[in-house]
Design a protein around this motif. Structure first.
Motif, PDB file in Angstrom:
ATOM      1  N   MET A 173       0.826  -1.201   0.000  1.00 16.03           N
ATOM      2  CA  MET A 173       0.000   0.000   0.000  1.00 16.03           C
ATOM      3  C   MET A 173       0.862   1.253   0.000  1.00 16.03           C
ATOM      4  N   THR A 174       0.253   2.359  -0.399  1.00 12.84           N
ATOM      5  CA  THR A 174       0.960   3.626  -0.450  1.00 12.84           C
ATOM      6  C   THR A 174       1.330   4.086   0.958  1.00 12.84           C
ATOM      7  N   LEU A 220     -20.603   5.251   3.160  1.00 13.25           N
ATOM      8  CA  LEU A 220     -20.173   5.534   1.785  1.00 13.25           C
ATOM      9  C   LEU A 220     -18.845   6.261   1.715  1.00 13.25           C
ATOM     10  N   GLU A 221     -18.098   6.319   2.842  1.00 16.84           N
ATOM     11  CA  GLU A 221     -16.857   7.093   2.824  1.00 16.84           C
ATOM     12  C   GLU A 221     -15.885   6.595   1.770  1.00 16.84           C
ATOM     13  N   ASP A 222     -15.876   5.257   1.524  1.00 19.08           N
ATOM     14  CA  ASP A 222     -14.914   4.711   0.566  1.00 19.08           C
ATOM     15  C   ASP A 222     -15.212   5.152  -0.850  1.00 19.08           C
ATOM     16  N   GLY A 223     -16.386   5.654  -1.124  1.00 16.11           N
ATOM     17  CA  GLY A 223     -16.726   6.118  -2.464  1.00 16.11           C
ATOM     18  C   GLY A 223     -16.191   7.507  -2.746  1.00 16.11           C
ATOM     19  N   VAL A 251     -10.195  12.389   1.973  1.00 16.40           N
ATOM     20  CA  VAL A 251     -10.359  13.073   0.684  1.00 16.40           C
ATOM     21  C   VAL A 251      -9.080  13.815   0.319  1.00 16.40           C
ATOM     22  N   SER A 252      -8.520  14.526   1.288  1.00 19.31           N
ATOM     23  CA  SER A 252      -7.314  15.305   1.033  1.00 19.31           C
ATOM     24  C   SER A 252      -6.143  14.406   0.648  1.00 19.31           C
ATOM     25  N   LEU A 253      -5.996  13.280   1.339  1.00 22.31           N
ATOM     26  CA  LEU A 253      -4.915  12.350   1.023  1.00 22.31           C
ATOM     27  C   LEU A 253      -5.041  11.836  -0.411  1.00 22.31           C
ATOM     28  N   ARG A 254      -6.247  11.435  -0.773  1.00 21.76           N
ATOM     29  CA  ARG A 254      -6.432  10.871  -2.113  1.00 21.76           C
ATOM     30  C   ARG A 254      -6.220  11.931  -3.193  1.00 21.76           C
ATOM     31  N   ASN A 255      -6.662  13.147  -2.914  1.00 21.30           N
ATOM     32  CA  ASN A 255      -6.406  14.234  -3.870  1.00 21.30           C
ATOM     33  C   ASN A 255      -4.916  14.490  -4.026  1.00 21.30           C
ATOM     34  N   GLY A 268      -6.762   2.541   3.814  1.00 24.66           N
ATOM     35  CA  GLY A 268      -5.971   1.711   2.914  1.00 24.66           C
ATOM     36  C   GLY A 268      -4.545   2.151   2.699  1.00 24.66           C
ATOM     37  N   PHE A 269      -4.061   3.118   3.496  1.00 27.10           N
ATOM     38  CA  PHE A 269      -2.676   3.570   3.375  1.00 27.10           C
ATOM     39  C   PHE A 269      -1.810   2.885   4.432  1.00 27.10           C
ATOM     40  N   THR A 270      -0.502   2.960   4.251  1.00 26.23           N
ATOM     41  CA  THR A 270       0.442   2.450   5.245  1.00 26.23           C
ATOM     42  C   THR A 270       1.068   3.640   5.961  1.00 26.23           C
ATOM     43  N   PRO A 271       0.642   3.927   7.216  1.00 25.91           N
ATOM     44  CA  PRO A 271       1.180   5.085   7.916  1.00 25.91           C
ATOM     45  C   PRO A 271       2.575   4.828   8.483  1.00 25.91           C
TER      46      PRO A 271
END
Length: 494
Positions: free
Chosen positions: A2-3, A485-488, A113-117, A26-29
């Motif tokens: 994972m990222t 629905l957060e994963d969407g 949202v910010s991370l994915r952006n 789903g990230f690796t902190p």
């Protein structure tokens, strides 16, 4: 794999909370309790997808960390978190390169949202930077998209090869990126920005090989109406990349050996040889040693070319690279096509990871390009990769996916054809308010379905979803959480 996301905060409670949000998304902190430790991790372990950075820390504050990142050319996107803010602080952070700014505490879904952006922005910036560096002849290690230890070894060898002028032989299957590695070697050497000339030895007619490589003089043969500069002369001062070197005819091999040994070329029809200063990097998708042993390739030339060998493993042996490479190609091709495609769906990613990719990276690139061109959704789905599904799971599975797509049951005149979106909307109207038993569905179920539809319709762009539903952003985030629905949520762009 994972990222990885680097989370920097001197407050252990905040560090733990933010890490848990990133992990659930789903990230690796990876955590650091101060600016100095953060810089040590960024310098010693490159490849972080994003950095969540506290501004106020005792040893080195967030601004100082960003300044050091800029000096060291560390390009990971930075998201700022702070307990106190002012307009001046926000402006300073953004000028320093931050991509987003939060005041603690921040809602988990907003942080996701910010991370994915940030990751999508980083992918697109990587594409732009790599293309700019490729054109300038300054490609470096940071321009290679990889998470594979096997490829990291290749890059380490490439870095060593760049420090000398000795010939390099890159062996690997078709489509593994041999030319890219050659460009990286040149880009890290003192020949960076100098000519990089590519010759595909298998694509040149045998009777033109010598003229192509070494040039010819006017009148040297029928049709030679003017002097012609060969590829060696074109590459003078720079690098000559000889691809598919195993296909070189025997007579050309002898001249190539002399050019390597003496630093001289003899154009066809020339009265005397000419001096050239060229660094030669060759590549082959065949075992050159085997060709030398069977007599198909000069053994003395083989040993001259094979001074510094590099083996480039196929994509199936570095499956860790499939996800980041696909993300890289999606960012590039979606931008070129003017589409907002957030990434791969989970089933599509599983499909790509499980495929053996006989055509390697070139095949993956072409598959993503085709999917981008044909896709109408916010994600690339299984149905967007029919050829891979057919090879991996068989024709029947491909037919099932095709049958799931709306299609006319009988020939339809071109004037009567409805668009796919229009067809789906009209076909779904009669029963959309009914549940599986034929009863009217509860209001919360309809609301959840409407929000899910709006998310997909607008590609996860929260501002547009909220405006279309005529509700506030905070209300929309609450409903996303209530309905799971957060994963969407993939993008917060307006």
């Amino acid at each position: 794999m994972m990222t990885r996301v680097l989370i920097v905060d001197d407050d252990p409670v905040q560090l733990r909370l933010t890490s848990e949000v990133a992990r659930r998304a789903g990230f690796t902190p990876v955590t650091a309790d101060g600016g100095d430790e953060a810089l040590r991790l960024l310098r010693g372990s490159p490849g972080f997808g994003a950095v969540i950075l506290d501004l106020v820390m005792p040893d080195r504050d967030g601004m100082a960390v960003m300044e050091a990142m800029a000096r060291d050319s560390i390009t990971a996107p930075v998201i700022i978190q702070t307990a106190h803010s002012s307009l001046e602080t926000v402006v300073s952070a953004m000028r320093q390169g931050a991509v987003d700014f939060f005041v603690k505490p921040v809602a988990p879904e907003r942080l996701i949202v910010s991370l994915r952006n940030a990751l999508k922005l980083d992918a697109l910036e990587t594409v732009v930077r790599s293309e700019r560096n490729r054109r300038a002849g300054t490609l470096g290690l940071d321009d290679i998209v990889t998470r594979s230890p096997a490829l990291h070894r290749v890059l380490t060898l490439s870095q060593k090869a760049a420090k000398s002028q000795i010939p390099v032989l890159i062996e690997g299957e078709t489509g593994t990126g041999k030319e890219l590695i050659a460009r990286v070697i040149q880009g890290m050497s003192d020949r960076a920005t100098k000519p990089f000339v590519t010759v595909n030895c298998s694509a040149i007619p045998a009777n033109l090989i010598e003229s192509t490589l070494f040039g010819h003089k006017k009148g040297a043969f029928t049709g030679a109406v003017a002097d012609h500069v060969g590829k060696f002369a074109e590459a003078h001062g720079g690098t000559l990349f000889l691809d598919e070197i195993g296909e070189l005819p025997p007579e050309a091999q002898a001249k190539l050996l002399r050019a390597l040994q003496e630093g001289e070329i003899e154009p066809v029809g020339a009265a005397r040889p000419e001096r050239v200063n060229v660094r030669v990097i060759s590549a082959t998708n065949r075992r050159l040693l085997g060709l030398a042993q069977t007599g198909e390739f000069r053994e003395d030339l083989y040993y001259r070319l094979n001074v510094f060998p590099i083996y480039l493993p196929p994509l199936r042996e570095r499956a860790e690279d499939i996800e980041p490479l696909a993300a890289h190609f999606i960012a590039r091709f979606a931008a070129e096509a003017g589409k907002r495609i957030a990434g791969l769906s989970a089933p599509a990613l599983e499909l790509l990871r499980g495929y053996n990719w006989p055509g390697n990276i070139r095949q993956l690139e072409n598959a993503v390009y085709r999917a981008i061109v044909l896709s109408d959704g916010g994600y690339l789905e299984l149905a967007d990769f029919p050829q891979i599904v057919a090879q991996e799971r068989g024709r029947d599975e491909t037919l099932k996916l095709t049958e799931q797509l709306p299609a006319p049951s009988a020939p339809v005149h071109i004037d009567a054809v409805r668009s796919r979106r229009e067809s789906e909307a009209k076909d779904s109207i009669p029963d959309r308010f009914l549940d599986a038993r034929g009863e009217v569905a509860p209001l919360p179920d309809l609301e959840r379905e409407l929000i899910a539809f709006a998310l997909k319709h607008y590609g996860g762009r929260m501002s547009k979803v909220a405006r279309a539903l005529k509700i506030g952003r905070s209300t929309l985030y609450r409903k996303l959480r209530d309905y799971g629905l957060e994963d969407g949520v993939e993008s917060d762009a307006a």
